[in-house]
Design an enzyme around this catalytic site. Sequence first.
Site, PDB file in Angstrom:
ATOM      1  N   LYS A   1       6.717  -7.918  -2.107  1.00  0.00           N
ATOM      2  CA  LYS A   1       5.973  -8.582  -0.729  1.00  0.00           C
ATOM      3  C   LYS A   1       7.078  -8.356   0.315  1.00  0.00           C
ATOM      4  O   LYS A   1       8.048  -9.366   0.442  1.00  0.00           O
ATOM      5  CB  LYS A   1       5.614  -9.781  -0.737  1.00  0.00           C
ATOM      6  CG  LYS A   1       4.208  -9.804  -1.630  1.00  0.00           C
ATOM      7  CD  LYS A   1       3.880 -11.363  -1.946  1.00  0.00           C
ATOM      8  CE  LYS A   1       2.430 -11.047  -2.865  1.00  0.00           C
ATOM      9  NZ  LYS A   1       2.315 -12.173  -3.786  1.00  0.00           N
TER      10      LYS A   1
ATOM     11  N   TRP B   1       2.472  -5.258   1.010  1.00  0.00           N
ATOM     12  CA  TRP B   1       2.700  -5.032  -0.381  1.00  0.00           C
ATOM     13  C   TRP B   1       2.979  -3.777  -0.652  1.00  0.00           C
ATOM     14  O   TRP B   1       2.460  -2.706   0.137  1.00  0.00           O
ATOM     15  CB  TRP B   1       1.215  -5.621  -0.995  1.00  0.00           C
ATOM     16  CG  TRP B   1       0.928  -6.830  -0.822  1.00  0.00           C
ATOM     17  CD1 TRP B   1       1.574  -7.990  -0.321  1.00  0.00           C
ATOM     18  CD2 TRP B   1      -0.153  -7.601  -1.657  1.00  0.00           C
ATOM     19  NE1 TRP B   1       1.203  -9.147  -0.446  1.00  0.00           N
ATOM     20  CE2 TRP B   1       0.013  -9.080  -1.382  1.00  0.00           C
ATOM     21  CE3 TRP B   1      -1.071  -7.149  -2.633  1.00  0.00           C
ATOM     22  CZ2 TRP B   1      -0.777  -9.946  -2.035  1.00  0.00           C
ATOM     23  CZ3 TRP B   1      -1.941  -8.145  -3.226  1.00  0.00           C
ATOM     24  CH2 TRP B   1      -1.894  -9.392  -2.922  1.00  0.00           C
TER      25      TRP B   1
END
Length: 547
Positions: free
Chosen positions: A443, A448
Amino acid sequence: MLGLMQSQNLLISGLLKHAARNHAAGQIVSRTHEGTTHRYTWAESERRARRLVRALQRLGVRESDRLGTLAMNGYRHLEVYYAAPGMGAICHTINPRLHPDDIDYIVNHAGDRVLFADPGFASLVSTIADAIKGCVRDVVILTDAANMPDVTLAPGMTLHCYETLMDTADEDYAWPDFDENTASALCYTSGTTGRPKGVLYSHRSTVLHAYAGALPDLFCNKATDRILPVVPMFHVNAWGIPYGCALTGSALVMPGRHMDGASLANMMNDERVNMTAGVPTIWLGLLQHLRASGDRLTTVKRIVTGGSAAPPMLIEAFRDEYGIRVEHAWGMTEMSPLGTYNSPKVAQAGLEGAAAVKHMLKQGRIGPGIDMKIVDGEGKELPWDGVAFGDLKVRGPWIASAYFGDEPGAALDQNGWFATGDVSTIDPEGFMEITDRSKDVIKSGGEWISSIALENIAVSHPDVAEAAVIAARHPKWDERPLLLVTAKPGHTIDPASVLKVYEGQIAKWWLPDEVLVVEELPHTATGKLQKTTLRIKYKDHYMGAAG
Ligand code: ADP
């Protein structure tokens, strides 16, 4: 108004009874611990399973008792698979590759009353005997009197030879009828995080899973098939194959402990196996053997691969060099395990060459009877566009609702969905592709990054043997990818050249900040990368960085 159809419990003994009556001569072939080949039929297997129930009754086994197994794939293990649930007890398969501390934890947590073990695990049983004496009363070695190994047990435990027990019992037993929701089997997940957790299957979930697994767009079992599960019976019921083969009367071929490339190739050819199933590591070993020896697989048409992502070269090599189709499946212990299977629909049936491989790398479409969805960090459902990726959730009648010892439903969200721990995309045709494990995704600055995508690119470098990407904490971006690689034997890795491979293949901000060349990477008992260990060691690697 209720329907007016016969109501019959879906029981595991029903699968075996069906095979014995309708496929009496259907074959079961096993490579024994001693290296010989044992052959018998579904009819004989059913008779011996009844005999085993009688033997277990003499040992005082009752309904709901847990019967542990430490065993490879073979006919005696199969008999326990059917006898235990058939009598209302529970077949608890244990992964012998786990650390002995985990094994004794599992045996005690399950409260196993009897422990069956292959002769090859005699010393393991001796090692854990003291730690499991609180629950295990009887240890049964799966062999005959001539091959009994030395086993040291703790006071209060009795050692038995399987065949001697069988000799003293009769077959005078009728499979009982009971509630199909009764527990049938127990399997602990290998515990990549924390202690192993038990998944408790039921007769109903197992039978439904067997029916679904045999469908044409899944394993496609037929009575004429000869199926070799390399996937161990201690790992999620060998993906349900021992049950599925009884359902369809397919021949079941079991390799025992002989799972190297040469042994598998010989057994597949000798026994005219046409379908086989296992994890990618096994297929890489088989491929290496075929290439080195010049052997061919004369009858195998399909290889099912699952458990971890299939590398593209596996699909290409078997297709182009051997004319064998590698089919990708995905699932988990909590899903019995079948979730998705990559069988083409009309739009994919004509794909060829690289386009076909790219598609076959996807984990596949959800099986009928179960459902899946992907959600973002707030739990909002994401579109099936093949681009958005989020946490993958599943639900259905062969998916766990809680772990052994917990309240029913404890593992589900408020709408009954089970979070798989995988992160994936789903394309408009319903094909799911795993991009990461939830705990492995990186993250970075609120976005992501898929660790798996980065690893797949790293292993395309000619000097790289294996790659692991982990999230390392970062003062500015929260987390940044750190790439660890090992070199192929005789090769040295230039880290800068590894980063070059990424050019043009990923968004710039996905590029690992650093490449570390290491001697080896840690693995779990099921052969998967153990990223927890790496994260502990390297999580602060970037914390000195200026950002
Ligand atoms: P464990 O998670 O304890 O190793 P499982 O066998 O239940 O044991 O593993 C399930 C997990 O394995 C899935 O959640 C997924 O992350 C991974 N997995 C299974 N099949 C595949 C596949 N075809 N491709 C990628 N990952 C897979």
